[in-house]
Design a protein around this motif. Structure first.
Motif, PDB file in Angstrom:
ATOM      1  N   GLY A   1      25.705   8.925  29.100  1.00 39.90           N
ATOM      2  CA  GLY A   1      25.129  10.106  28.475  1.00 39.90           C
ATOM      3  C   GLY A   1      25.983  11.353  28.548  1.00 39.90           C
ATOM      4  N   GLU A   2      25.533  12.370  27.828  1.00 42.60           N
ATOM      5  CA  GLU A   2      26.118  13.709  27.884  1.00 42.60           C
ATOM      6  C   GLU A   2      25.137  14.617  28.636  1.00 42.60           C
ATOM      7  OE1 GLU A   2      28.949  14.027  23.894  1.00 42.60           O
ATOM      8  OE2 GLU A   2      26.937  14.938  23.879  1.00 42.60           O
ATOM      9  N   TRP A   3      25.699  15.413  29.548  1.00 42.25           N
ATOM     10  CA  TRP A   3      24.868  16.188  30.458  1.00 42.25           C
ATOM     11  C   TRP A   3      25.108  17.681  30.270  1.00 42.25           C
ATOM     12  CZ3 TRP A   3      21.558  13.702  33.989  1.00 42.25           C
ATOM     13  CH2 TRP A   3      21.695  12.307  34.043  1.00 42.25           C
ATOM     14  N   SER A   4      24.036  18.448  30.341  1.00 50.27           N
ATOM     15  CA  SER A   4      24.140  19.908  30.266  1.00 50.27           C
ATOM     16  C   SER A   4      22.951  20.508  31.012  1.00 50.27           C
ATOM     17  CB  SER A   4      24.153  20.384  28.809  1.00 50.27           C
ATOM     18  OG  SER A   4      22.937  20.038  28.166  1.00 50.27           O
ATOM     19  N   THR A   5      22.949  21.831  31.136  1.00 48.72           N
ATOM     20  CA  THR A   5      21.811  22.500  31.763  1.00 48.72           C
ATOM     21  C   THR A   5      21.650  23.888  31.169  1.00 48.72           C
ATOM     22  OG1 THR A   5      20.718  22.945  33.874  1.00 48.72           O
ATOM     23  CG2 THR A   5      23.024  23.612  33.683  1.00 48.72           C
ATOM     24  N   SER A   6      20.488  24.479  31.421  1.00 50.84           N
ATOM     25  CA  SER A   6      20.176  25.838  30.972  1.00 50.84           C
ATOM     26  C   SER A   6      19.076  26.365  31.882  1.00 50.84           C
ATOM     27  CB  SER A   6      19.699  25.822  29.514  1.00 50.84           C
ATOM     28  OG  SER A   6      18.450  25.157  29.422  1.00 50.84           O
ATOM     29  N   ASP A   7      18.513  27.499  31.523  1.00 49.94           N
ATOM     30  CA  ASP A   7      17.410  28.036  32.312  1.00 49.94           C
ATOM     31  C   ASP A   7      16.212  27.085  32.334  1.00 49.94           C
ATOM     32  OD1 ASP A   7      18.879  30.292  32.834  1.00 49.94           O
ATOM     33  OD2 ASP A   7      17.933  31.503  31.261  1.00 49.94           O
ATOM     34  N   ALA A   8      16.166  26.168  31.369  1.00 46.86           N
ATOM     35  CA  ALA A   8      15.062  25.202  31.302  1.00 46.86           C
ATOM     36  C   ALA A   8      15.330  23.962  32.138  1.00 46.86           C
ATOM     37  CB  ALA A   8      14.799  24.809  29.853  1.00 46.86           C
ATOM     38  N   GLY A   9      16.527  23.873  32.746  1.00 49.27           N
ATOM     39  CA  GLY A   9      16.850  22.734  33.590  1.00 49.27           C
ATOM     40  C   GLY A   9      17.783  21.733  32.927  1.00 49.27           C
ATOM     41  N   PRO A  10      18.227  20.700  33.677  1.00 46.74           N
ATOM     42  CA  PRO A  10      19.194  19.732  33.166  1.00 46.74           C
ATOM     43  C   PRO A  10      18.646  18.864  32.036  1.00 46.74           C
ATOM     44  CG  PRO A  10      19.068  19.665  35.570  1.00 46.74           C
ATOM     45  CD  PRO A  10      17.909  20.475  35.092  1.00 46.74           C
ATOM     46  N   VAL A  11      19.561  18.449  31.163  1.00 44.53           N
ATOM     47  CA  VAL A  11      19.230  17.581  30.041  1.00 44.53           C
ATOM     48  C   VAL A  11      20.318  16.518  29.925  1.00 44.53           C
ATOM     49  CG1 VAL A  11      19.015  17.424  27.525  1.00 44.53           C
ATOM     50  CG2 VAL A  11      17.975  19.343  28.751  1.00 44.53           C
ATOM     51  N   VAL A  12      19.917  15.275  29.631  1.00 42.99           N
ATOM     52  CA  VAL A  12      20.881  14.225  29.317  1.00 42.99           C
ATOM     53  C   VAL A  12      20.571  13.689  27.926  1.00 42.99           C
ATOM     54  CG1 VAL A  12      19.476  12.401  30.396  1.00 42.99           C
ATOM     55  CG2 VAL A  12      21.934  12.056  30.062  1.00 42.99           C
TER      56      VAL A  12
END
Length: 284
Positions: free
Chosen positions: A59-70
């Motif tokens: 997967g591709e992983w990122s994050t923001s103020d809403a939390g991590p996402v894959v």
């Protein structure tokens, strides 16, 4: 006659003490060598807003103020909370020092928050640090390093900021008080933090052996909850290394300045024989 009996009782006590320590040590080593423990960590990845693919995780992983996402590509999947997941999955906001674990095949992936940042730490049972692990050297257990002390609570828990082996990272722990004890005729005090079991404590410390026979950055010691009078048992034979002694992919806290003992504590775990400082960071 009484002298012989006293020596015999002392021998029995020493034997029981060593046996109790050995059972604890064996269990600790078994836990350390868990197929998905920190010896299996293959990388430490700091997530940001840019979707990024890592070579040891799907997967591709990122994050923001809403939390991590894959975001998983076609043919990729993760097992999350016992269910197979495909496509996009949002983990939500993760609290400081919190985390969740997901899996794919025989690997697990820790999604956690450390020092105000979200991280991804893959754990592969085939990682050389784990496969090649043969145990940690220790000082022979000795009852002279088990001392009685007293817990002195603060009026209110005090936040204590400590450094980390990860450059630029800091940890903040609430300290409920200090433990005071005597060794070799001297009185010492260590700032304590809350342990995992209710009422229990743990301390981070260094001493004159640090960087010589024991790991330079830190050692940790668990202390059972104080009794009704505030008394505690401080058994330095059970001083252990933190994950950073074995892997570069750790975010271990450093001891507060006041926990640097001026004496040599020749007890507990020594520097690992083969710390993983040259690991390539990928499963083999």
């Amino acid at each position: 006659m009484s002298t012989v009996q006293s020596e015999s009782e002392a021998a029995v006590d020493d034997t029981a003490f060593a046996a109790e320590w050995q059972a604890w040590h064996d269990a600790h080593e078994t836990n350390r060598a868990d197929p998905h423990g920190f010896l299996a960590v293959t990388s430490l990845n700091w997530l940001d807003e840019n979707p990024t693919r890592y070579r040891d995780a799907p997967g591709e992983w990122s994050t923001s103020d809403a939390g991590p996402v894959v975001t998983l590509a076609e043919g990729e999947e993760l097992v999350i909370d016992g269910e197979k997941a495909t496509g996009r999955h949002a983990f939500g906001v993760i609290p400081e020092r919190g985390g969740v674990t997901v899996s794919a095949g025989d690997a697990q992936f820790e999604v956690a928050r450390r020092g105000g940042a979200d991280i991804l730490r893959p754990r592969h049972p085939s990682h050389p640090t784990l496969v090649d692990y043969t145990g940690t050297p220790v000082y022979p257990p000795s009852a002279r390093w088990r001392v009685e002390g007293v817990f002195v609570p603060f009026d209110e828990p005090k936040p204590v900021t400590v450094g980390s082996v990860a450059e630029g990272l800091e940890h903040v722990y609430d300290s409920p008080g200090v433990v005071e004890f005597e060794l070799r005729g001297e009185t010492f005090s260590l700032t304590a933090f809350n342990g995992q079991a209710p009422g229990s404590l743990f301390v981070l410390f260094t001493d004159a052996t640090s960087g010589v026979t024991t790991y330079a950055a830190n050692r940790s010691l668990q202390i059972a909850a104080p009794d009704a009078s505030g008394r505690v048992t401080i058994d330095f034979n059970r001083a252990t290394n933190l994950p950073c002694a074995y892997t570069e992919f750790a975010t271990c806290p450093l001891p507060p300045a006041e926990n640097r003992l001026p004496i040599g504590v020749e007890a507990g775990e020594k520097t690992p024989l083969h710390p993983s400082s040259e690991s390539e960071g990928a499963p083999r």
